[in-house]
Design a protein around this motif. Structure first.
Motif, PDB file in Angstrom:
ATOM      1  N   TYR A 191       1.531  -5.791 -15.552  1.00 33.81           N
ATOM      2  CA  TYR A 191       0.957  -4.703 -14.765  1.00 33.81           C
ATOM      3  C   TYR A 191      -0.119  -5.279 -13.867  1.00 33.81           C
ATOM      4  CZ  TYR A 191      -1.941  -0.638 -13.656  1.00 33.81           C
ATOM      5  OH  TYR A 191      -2.668   0.324 -12.992  1.00 33.81           O
ATOM      6  N   VAL A 192      -0.015  -5.034 -12.562  1.00 36.63           N
ATOM      7  CA  VAL A 192      -1.025  -5.504 -11.623  1.00 36.63           C
ATOM      8  C   VAL A 192      -2.077  -4.421 -11.441  1.00 36.63           C
ATOM      9  CG1 VAL A 192      -1.493  -6.343  -9.299  1.00 36.63           C
ATOM     10  CG2 VAL A 192       0.660  -6.964 -10.432  1.00 36.63           C
ATOM     11  N   ASN A 193      -3.286  -4.732 -11.839  1.00 39.86           N
ATOM     12  CA  ASN A 193      -4.410  -3.802 -11.676  1.00 39.86           C
ATOM     13  C   ASN A 193      -4.804  -3.753 -10.202  1.00 39.86           C
ATOM     14  OD1 ASN A 193      -6.745  -2.318 -11.828  1.00 39.86           O
ATOM     15  ND2 ASN A 193      -7.942  -3.900 -12.877  1.00 39.86           N
ATOM     16  N   LEU A 194      -4.686  -2.584  -9.587  1.00 36.74           N
ATOM     17  CA  LEU A 194      -4.939  -2.432  -8.150  1.00 36.74           C
ATOM     18  C   LEU A 194      -6.378  -2.050  -7.836  1.00 36.74           C
ATOM     19  CD1 LEU A 194      -1.670  -0.541  -7.169  1.00 36.74           C
ATOM     20  CD2 LEU A 194      -2.118  -2.998  -7.103  1.00 36.74           C
ATOM     21  N   GLY A 195      -7.243  -2.126  -8.810  1.00 32.29           N
ATOM     22  CA  GLY A 195      -8.642  -1.787  -8.569  1.00 32.29           C
ATOM     23  C   GLY A 195      -8.800  -0.314  -8.221  1.00 32.29           C
ATOM     24  N   ASP A 196      -9.531  -0.024  -7.160  1.00 30.03           N
ATOM     25  CA  ASP A 196      -9.781   1.365  -6.759  1.00 30.03           C
ATOM     26  C   ASP A 196      -8.511   2.087  -6.329  1.00 30.03           C
ATOM     27  OD1 ASP A 196     -12.454   1.030  -7.257  1.00 30.03           O
ATOM     28  OD2 ASP A 196     -12.975   0.570  -5.172  1.00 30.03           O
ATOM     29  N   TYR A 197      -7.456   1.343  -6.042  1.00 27.74           N
ATOM     30  CA  TYR A 197      -6.202   1.966  -5.597  1.00 27.74           C
ATOM     31  C   TYR A 197      -5.267   2.281  -6.769  1.00 27.74           C
ATOM     32  CZ  TYR A 197      -7.632   0.859  -0.872  1.00 27.74           C
ATOM     33  OH  TYR A 197      -8.317   0.806   0.319  1.00 27.74           O
ATOM     34  N   GLY A 198      -5.693   1.945  -7.944  1.00 29.62           N
ATOM     35  CA  GLY A 198      -4.924   2.289  -9.136  1.00 29.62           C
ATOM     36  C   GLY A 198      -5.720   3.235 -10.001  1.00 29.62           C
ATOM     37  N   GLY A 199      -6.520   2.680 -10.880  1.00 27.48           N
ATOM     38  CA  GLY A 199      -7.381   3.515 -11.711  1.00 27.48           C
ATOM     39  C   GLY A 199      -6.923   3.568 -13.149  1.00 27.48           C
TER      40      GLY A 199
ATOM     41  N   GLY B 299      -5.777  -7.530  -9.510  1.00 29.84           N
ATOM     42  CA  GLY B 299      -5.346  -7.535  -8.117  1.00 29.84           C
ATOM     43  C   GLY B 299      -6.213  -6.708  -7.202  1.00 29.84           C
ATOM     44  N   GLY B 300      -7.270  -6.108  -7.729  1.00 30.86           N
ATOM     45  CA  GLY B 300      -8.093  -5.197  -6.936  1.00 30.86           C
ATOM     46  C   GLY B 300      -8.716  -5.848  -5.717  1.00 30.86           C
ATOM     47  N   GLU B 301      -9.278  -7.041  -5.881  1.00 28.43           N
ATOM     48  CA  GLU B 301      -9.934  -7.707  -4.750  1.00 28.43           C
ATOM     49  C   GLU B 301      -8.927  -8.044  -3.659  1.00 28.43           C
ATOM     50  OE1 GLU B 301     -12.122 -11.083  -6.004  1.00 28.43           O
ATOM     51  OE2 GLU B 301     -13.575  -9.949  -7.225  1.00 28.43           O
ATOM     52  N   THR B 302      -7.751  -8.443  -4.053  1.00 27.77           N
ATOM     53  CA  THR B 302      -6.727  -8.784  -3.055  1.00 27.77           C
ATOM     54  C   THR B 302      -6.264  -7.544  -2.305  1.00 27.77           C
ATOM     55  OG1 THR B 302      -5.988 -10.692  -4.351  1.00 27.77           O
ATOM     56  CG2 THR B 302      -4.448  -9.793  -2.722  1.00 27.77           C
ATOM     57  N   VAL B 303      -6.114  -6.435  -3.004  1.00 34.59           N
ATOM     58  CA  VAL B 303      -5.727  -5.191  -2.328  1.00 34.59           C
ATOM     59  C   VAL B 303      -6.798  -4.797  -1.316  1.00 34.59           C
ATOM     60  CG1 VAL B 303      -5.218  -2.745  -2.619  1.00 34.59           C
ATOM     61  CG2 VAL B 303      -4.333  -4.403  -4.265  1.00 34.59           C
ATOM     62  N   ASP B 304      -8.045  -4.885  -1.717  1.00 39.28           N
ATOM     63  CA  ASP B 304      -9.138  -4.566  -0.783  1.00 39.28           C
ATOM     64  C   ASP B 304      -9.068  -5.448   0.460  1.00 39.28           C
ATOM     65  OD1 ASP B 304     -10.100  -2.639  -2.499  1.00 39.28           O
ATOM     66  OD2 ASP B 304     -11.609  -3.947  -3.419  1.00 39.28           O
ATOM     67  N   LEU B 305      -8.762  -6.728   0.243  1.00 43.20           N
ATOM     68  CA  LEU B 305      -8.687  -7.670   1.368  1.00 43.20           C
ATOM     69  C   LEU B 305      -7.527  -7.315   2.299  1.00 43.20           C
ATOM     70  CD1 LEU B 305      -9.717 -10.312   2.660  1.00 43.20           C
ATOM     71  CD2 LEU B 305      -8.076 -11.529   1.190  1.00 43.20           C
ATOM     72  N   LEU B 306      -6.395  -6.971   1.729  1.00 43.50           N
ATOM     73  CA  LEU B 306      -5.235  -6.624   2.554  1.00 43.50           C
ATOM     74  C   LEU B 306      -5.512  -5.367   3.373  1.00 43.50           C
ATOM     75  CD1 LEU B 306      -2.283  -7.278   0.050  1.00 43.50           C
ATOM     76  CD2 LEU B 306      -2.920  -8.655   2.037  1.00 43.50           C
ATOM     77  N   VAL B 307      -6.135  -4.374   2.749  1.00 43.37           N
ATOM     78  CA  VAL B 307      -6.456  -3.143   3.476  1.00 43.37           C
ATOM     79  C   VAL B 307      -7.444  -3.420   4.606  1.00 43.37           C
ATOM     80  CG1 VAL B 307      -7.541  -0.868   3.275  1.00 43.37           C
ATOM     81  CG2 VAL B 307      -5.933  -1.644   1.517  1.00 43.37           C
ATOM     82  N   GLU B 308      -8.374  -4.340   4.370  1.00 43.33           N
ATOM     83  CA  GLU B 308      -9.398  -4.650   5.370  1.00 43.33           C
ATOM     84  C   GLU B 308      -8.844  -5.469   6.520  1.00 43.33           C
ATOM     85  OE1 GLU B 308     -13.528  -7.278   5.622  1.00 43.33           O
ATOM     86  OE2 GLU B 308     -12.804  -6.533   3.671  1.00 43.33           O
ATOM     87  N   GLU B 309      -7.958  -6.453   6.220  1.00 46.61           N
ATOM     88  CA  GLU B 309      -7.553  -7.424   7.236  1.00 46.61           C
ATOM     89  C   GLU B 309      -6.200  -7.145   7.877  1.00 46.61           C
ATOM     90  OE1 GLU B 309      -7.836 -11.448   6.063  1.00 46.61           O
ATOM     91  OE2 GLU B 309      -9.983 -11.335   5.551  1.00 46.61           O
TER      92      GLU B 309
END
Length: 392
Positions: free
Chosen positions: A215-223, A253-263
């Motif tokens: 399971y990939v933890n998506l950080g704020d995009y999962g919960g 995976g939360g930090e990576t998701v944040d990076l993808l959304v930002e960049e």
């Protein structure tokens, strides 16, 4: 429903019978181990006998239906029946059928489905079915008017005559079919918390592959709630495999998701899939798995067009198994309901909120690589190396 006195479960397998004798013997042993584990896990008494074509569970009449249900949950089983066992003497078979009719046949149409595996006996299947049908008719005609329907009867009296005895039954409880779990190599199953991925994992288990859930933890995009639902679907899957460890690897995976959304704007969903695949590949190396399982189906989402699947798949050298590749959504939902994972999966996947306003349906690899973070796949590998093992 079972005949009075039934204390044995007759088990039928399908694909196992197509194998060479050596492979059939090996898979038969696996099937017995898996059924024994299911019985033990559910505190059902029973001794399992492998047999050659028909494994058997010897239990009690009080537990025979529970034992049948457990056997029907074992991968590799086509169907199971609670049965009464008698000798191969024709008179005893008919006597047992008459007693069963008195106890279980109270109206409607009936048929006798007789099969004789032992060709040395002085009667054939047609003789037995005809004579048994007449005896059943005579036994109940004073109570109601019986009717024979050989095509679609309300009640079928099943009779299977084998060298070791005769098995009398009234129902087939359908099993999942496929191959016994453990007959193939383990694979990483990416579990998202949505409807599709648990069904895909189940289908690979049905073909004999033990699954290692990730399971990939998506950080704020999962919960927390999204993660809890993913864990619950794994718990449901584990009911079919109590002798296999279905602990979940939780990949950060939360930090990576944040990076993808930002960049990134267009294409970031594809880059996220690439992150998933490389993380799964790295985890597979860590746990000696041989492939990756996803719930993807052609055209179901923008990231799942044929071209996009080709682009995202290049993130890994491992085969990506997509057992639902050509399934319609309604068929996936129906299977999720059948295996008990649907309710726990009915939450919007966190990655849906990662999607940009304009989605990419016709990606090319080089433009995608130039747009995504240079270290995306390294991030994925590092995340998998730091994955925590948790109980579902």
């Amino acid at each position: 429903m079972h005949p009075p006195g039934a204390d044995t479960v007759l088990i039928r397998h399908g694909d196992v019978n197509t194998k060479s004798n050596a492979v059939k013997r090996y898979m038969g042993e696996l099937l017995v181990e898996n059924i024994e584990a299911l019985l033990e896990d559910r505190s059902i008494p029973g001794d399992v006998e492998k047999g050659w074509n028909r494994p058997l569970i010897y239990t009690t009449e009080a537990a025979v239906e529970d034992a049948t249900a457990a056997a029907a949950d074992a991968f590799g089983v086509v169907s199971a029946s609670p049965t009464l066992t008698v000798s191969t003497e024709k008179e005893q078979i008919i006597e047992a059928l008459v007693e069963t009719a008195h106890a279980c046949y109270d109206g409607g149409t009936f048929a006798v489905d007789a099969r004789r595996a032992d060709k040395t006996l002085p009667y054939d299947s047609e003789d037995l079915a005809r004579d048994a049908g007449s005896a059943i008719w005579d036994a109940v005609e004073d109570e109601f008017e019986p009717e024979v329907d050989l095509d679609d009867p309300d009640l079928t009296f099943g009779v299977e005559v084998r060298e070791e005895g005769t098995f009398i039954y009234l129902e087939h409880v359908s099993g999942p079919g496929g191959l016994p779990l453990g007959a193939q190599e383990p694979v990483i199953a990416l579990i998202s918390g949505g409807i599709d991925s648990p069904v895909a994992a189940y289908e690979m288990m049905r073909r004999g592959c033990p699954v290692i859930p990730a399971y990939v933890n998506l950080g704020d995009y999962g919960g927390i709630d999204h993660e809890a639902r993913a864990m619950e679907t794994v718990r449901k899957l584990s009911r079919h495999a109590p002798n296999y460890d279905l602990q979940v690897y939780k990949i950060p995976g939360g930090e990576t998701v944040d990076l993808l959304v930002e960049e990134m704007n267009q294409g970031r969903m594809l880059s996220l899939r690439r992150f998933f695949y490389r993380a799964a590949e790295t985890l597979a190396e860590r746990v000696n798995a041989n492939g990756i399982v996803t719930g993807e189906a052609v055209g179901q989402k923008s990231s799942q067009t044929v071209r996009n699947l080709g682009v995202t798949s290049r993130a890994t050298r491992l085969p990506i198994h997509r057992p639902l590749l050509t399934w319609d959504k309604q068929d996936i939902v129906a299977k999720a309901r059948e295996i008990g994972t649907f309710t726990d999966s009915t939450i919007n996947a966190g990655c849906n909120r990662v999607a940009p306003d304009r989605v990419e349906t016709n990606a090319r690899l080089e433009p995608l690589l130039s747009a995504e973070p240079d270290d995306l796949l390294e991030r994925a590998a590092d995340a998998a190396k730091n994955a925590a093992l948790i109980e579902p």
